[in-house]
Write a protein that holds these residues in place. Structure first.
Motif, short mmCIF file in Angstrom:
data_model
loop_
_atom_site.label_atom_id
_atom_site.label_comp_id
_atom_site.label_asym_id
_atom_site.label_seq_id
_atom_site.Cartn_x
_atom_site.Cartn_y
_atom_site.Cartn_z
N LEU A 54 0.82 -1.21 0.00
CA LEU A 54 0.00 0.00 0.00
C LEU A 54 0.86 1.26 0.00
O LEU A 54 0.51 2.26 -0.64
CB LEU A 54 -0.93 -0.01 1.22
CG LEU A 54 -1.98 -1.13 1.24
CD1 LEU A 54 -2.77 -1.10 2.53
CD2 LEU A 54 -2.91 -1.03 0.04
N ALA A 58 1.03 4.43 -3.05
CA ALA A 58 0.50 5.77 -2.76
C ALA A 58 1.52 6.78 -2.26
O ALA A 58 1.22 7.98 -2.24
CB ALA A 58 -0.63 5.65 -1.72
N LEU A 71 -1.79 4.24 7.07
CA LEU A 71 -1.52 2.88 6.62
C LEU A 71 -1.04 1.98 7.76
O LEU A 71 -1.34 0.78 7.77
CB LEU A 71 -0.47 2.88 5.50
CG LEU A 71 -0.91 3.43 4.15
CD1 LEU A 71 0.19 3.25 3.11
CD2 LEU A 71 -2.19 2.72 3.67
N SER A 112 -7.94 -3.75 1.23
CA SER A 112 -6.78 -2.86 1.08
C SER A 112 -7.01 -1.83 0.00
O SER A 112 -6.71 -0.64 0.18
CB SER A 112 -5.53 -3.69 0.78
OG SER A 112 -5.21 -4.55 1.85
N LEU A 116 -7.32 2.10 0.61
CA LEU A 116 -6.31 2.96 0.01
C LEU A 116 -6.93 4.15 -0.70
O LEU A 116 -6.44 5.28 -0.59
CB LEU A 116 -5.45 2.15 -0.97
CG LEU A 116 -4.29 2.89 -1.62
CD1 LEU A 116 -3.32 3.38 -0.55
CD2 LEU A 116 -3.58 2.01 -2.64
N GLN A 120 -6.14 7.97 0.28
CA GLN A 120 -5.53 8.90 -0.68
C GLN A 120 -6.29 10.21 -0.75
O GLN A 120 -5.69 11.29 -0.90
CB GLN A 120 -5.46 8.23 -2.06
CG GLN A 120 -4.37 7.18 -2.16
CD GLN A 120 -4.44 6.42 -3.47
OE1 GLN A 120 -5.47 5.88 -3.87
NE2 GLN A 120 -3.31 6.37 -4.18
N ASN A 140 -5.14 2.58 -9.09
CA ASN A 140 -4.43 1.66 -8.19
C ASN A 140 -4.45 0.24 -8.73
O ASN A 140 -3.44 -0.48 -8.67
CB ASN A 140 -5.06 1.70 -6.80
CG ASN A 140 -4.85 3.03 -6.11
OD1 ASN A 140 -3.89 3.75 -6.40
ND2 ASN A 140 -5.74 3.38 -5.19
#
Length: 578
Positions: A54, A58, A71, A112, A116, A120, A140
């Protein structure tokens, strides 16, 4: 974007991940801690993979601290769930729960990616909007796929190079690729390098996303026509034909999933923007409005199966998927009723909320709260206790093959309860829990002695009738290994006069949960030899011990004698129904 990437940080993080995964891999290969404790192994592997993955997808120079603040807790939560999944692997020697592990990997990936895209937006201080969430989710996913494709091609090139040098009898490179300390960090570094490459050209992901969305835009009307056509014919055909397929609910859910996915891919912009002209727009509009019908049909089909056969892991997933899809479908219907053509205003809110709901459920299914194996175990045992299924018809094998630790615990309790009143079913349970993949069983199989074999066998009418030479010959004919450990068999020695010559004949029977084999053993003057015997077992009896204990043994004359023409012998099979 490329200038904002902290390249040294990415490469160091990838290298550290490779080193940690190498150590974990070696612990598995050498059966050392943490491999000997699945709780720790699953937890550490989950954290190592999820946190680094992850972060690589990002991280930017300006957001490292803020990103890690989100995270790190999420990855720790995933690792705790991984620890719970590891706990479901006990007892290690008897439980094989690979299916649960696979489900955990799949659901953890979904969770996940969901987490994410929300993270973000939070670290960018943007108001959460569906259009931005959609854009981030596609970016992603495509970035993730591109990186793995790069790693696979990179590994293929290394293998090709090693093969070429092998042709020149230079084996250094092929041997190097077999070393875990080389190939694991190499692949993690390759993945990190790939993220730097592809995140530096993010417009490629956007172009791929645009291409896929364009294709889906043309496919949605086709899917809608099929959907509406199916609903139009359903009143005339009824649901019986759909249920007769054995997968009616699955087909309906798949149609609903595809429709919702296509709709959300095409309708992702402002409410006043229409991707189609009015005729096609109306067609799709009505297709969306009728989606709740599929939820009702699927729910009814699932309810019928649960009512008939109880809850299983598969039906738990069907219920969850049906519930989530119903929330989307009915949410869109409310938007259409309230806003008409401006229904996308409601769609956006529904999608934002449901994204969080899906994330939560993907975490809960890997926790004690929604342990589908436990729910299925309780349901099936309740059906047995309530008399909905008999002890003879009960599906014991489902517990060992699908319900992991929960099934094991339930079967041990059931075995203790029925040991004296249903010995055949108790023996089925005892034979089930032998894990052929466990090294402990392989070691035990190699050490199986004739003394253990004799102790594990039953002799009729008594042990003294059988010579040690015969027992030794039978023992040597068997092959105990990790696939057929001693515990999974029941052995019977029977001495009886089969051909009325006033001499005992010796029959050896090998019984398991899946098959029963028998051989007639004869002495030719120099050694013992066996002849295979056919078996007719219409009642599928799986514990001959109770019948032997009751001396329920006799010689049965065949209904038809054999026919001999010259040296050709014709035998009538005893299990033919005349």
């Amino acid at each position: 974007m490329d200038n904002q990437l902290p390249k040294p940080f990415i490469f160091v993080l990838s290298l550290v991940q490779g080193i940690v995964l190498t150590l974990l891999y070696r612990s598995v290969e050498n059966q050392l801690w943490p491999a000997t404790e699945p709780v720790w192994l699953f937890s550490l592997v989950t954290f190592t993979i999820s946190f680094v993955l992850l972060t690589l997808l990002a991280v930017e120079q300006a957001n490292i601290k803020k990103l890690l603040s989100y995270l790190l807790p999420f990855s720790l939560l995933l690792s705790l769930l991984g620890a719970y999944i590891g706990a479901q692997q006990y007892p290690i020697a008897l439980v094989n729960n690979d299916a649960l592990t696979a489900i955990f990997i799949f659901t953890a990936l979904i969770a996940s990616f969901k987490a994410l895209m929300y993270i973000q937006q939070l670290i960018d201080n943007e108001a959460i909007s569906y259009s931005q969430l959609f854009k981030l989710s596609w970016r992603n996913f495509i970035l993730f796929a591109e990186c793995w494709l790069f790693v696979l091609i990179f590994w293929g090139i290394l293998q090709l190079g090693a093969a070429l040098f092998n042709a020149l009898e230079i084996t250094f490179f092929s041997e190097l690729l077999k070393k875990d300390w080389f190939w694991i960090p190499t692949l993690t570094l390759a993945f990190g390098f790939a993220t730097v490459i592809f995140r530096g050209v993010m417009h490629i992901e956007d172009n791929i996303s645009f291409l896929l969305q364009t294709l889906i835009k043309f496919l949605l009307p086709v899917l809608t026509v099929i959907s509406l056509g199916f609903l139009a014919t359903l009143p005339f055909t009824g649901l019986d034909k759909l249920w007769q397929t054995g997968s009616g609910s699955s087909l309906v859910l798949w149609l609903q999933v595809l429709t919702l996915f296509f709709v959300n891919t095409v309708y992702q912009y402002a409410a006043d923007q229409r991707p189609y002209k009015i005729v096609i727009h109306r067609l799709v509009f009505f297709g969306i409005a009728l989606l709740p019908i599929y939820s009702v049909i699927a729910a009814y089909g699932i309810w019928l199966r649960v009512e008939q056969y109880g809850i299983t892991v598969g039906r738990c997933w069907a219920i969850l998927v049906c519930l989530l899809l119903a929330c989307f479908s009915f949410g869109y219907l409310v938007g259409i009723v309230k806003k008409r053509d401006a229904w996308q205003q409601v769609q956006s809110k529904v999608n934002i909320v449901m994204g969080v709901v899906i994330l939560i459920f993907m975490l809960l299914v890997n926790s004690p709260v929604l342990n589908f194996q436990r729910l299925s175990t309780e349901s099936q045992i309740a059906r047995l206790n309530e008399g909905d299924v008999s002890i003879e018809e009960f599906d014991y094998y489902y517990f060992s093959s699908n319900l992991g630790r929960q099934g094991y615990l339930a079967m041990q309790k059931l075995q203790a309860q029925i040991q004296s009143i249903h010995p055949e079913q108790a023996m089925i349970i005892e034979r089930m829990y032998v894990n052929p993949d466990n090294p402990e069983f392989e070691a035990l199989a190699e050490q199986t002695s004739i003394t253990e074999f004799v102790t594990h066998s039953m002799f009729w009418p008594r042990r003294q009738v059988f010579s040690d030479e015969l027992i030794q010959a039978v023992f040597e004919s068997l092959h105990f290994n990790r696939w057929t450990p001693l515990k999974s068999h029941s052995f019977y020695f029977i001495a009886i006069d089969l051909n009325q010559d006033e001499q005992l004949d010796y029959v050896f029977i090998d019984e398991t949960n899946h098959s029963t084999e028998a051989n007639l053993w004869l002495h030719d003057g120099t050694q013992w030899q066996s002849k295979y015997m056919t078996i007719d077992n219409p009642e599928q009896i799986k514990l001959l011990k109770t019948l032997i204990d009751a001396d329920n043994i006799e010689v049965a004359q065949p209904k038809y004698n054999d026919l001999k023409i010259g040296d050709v012998l014709f035998k009538v099979r005893s299990n033919i129904d005349y």
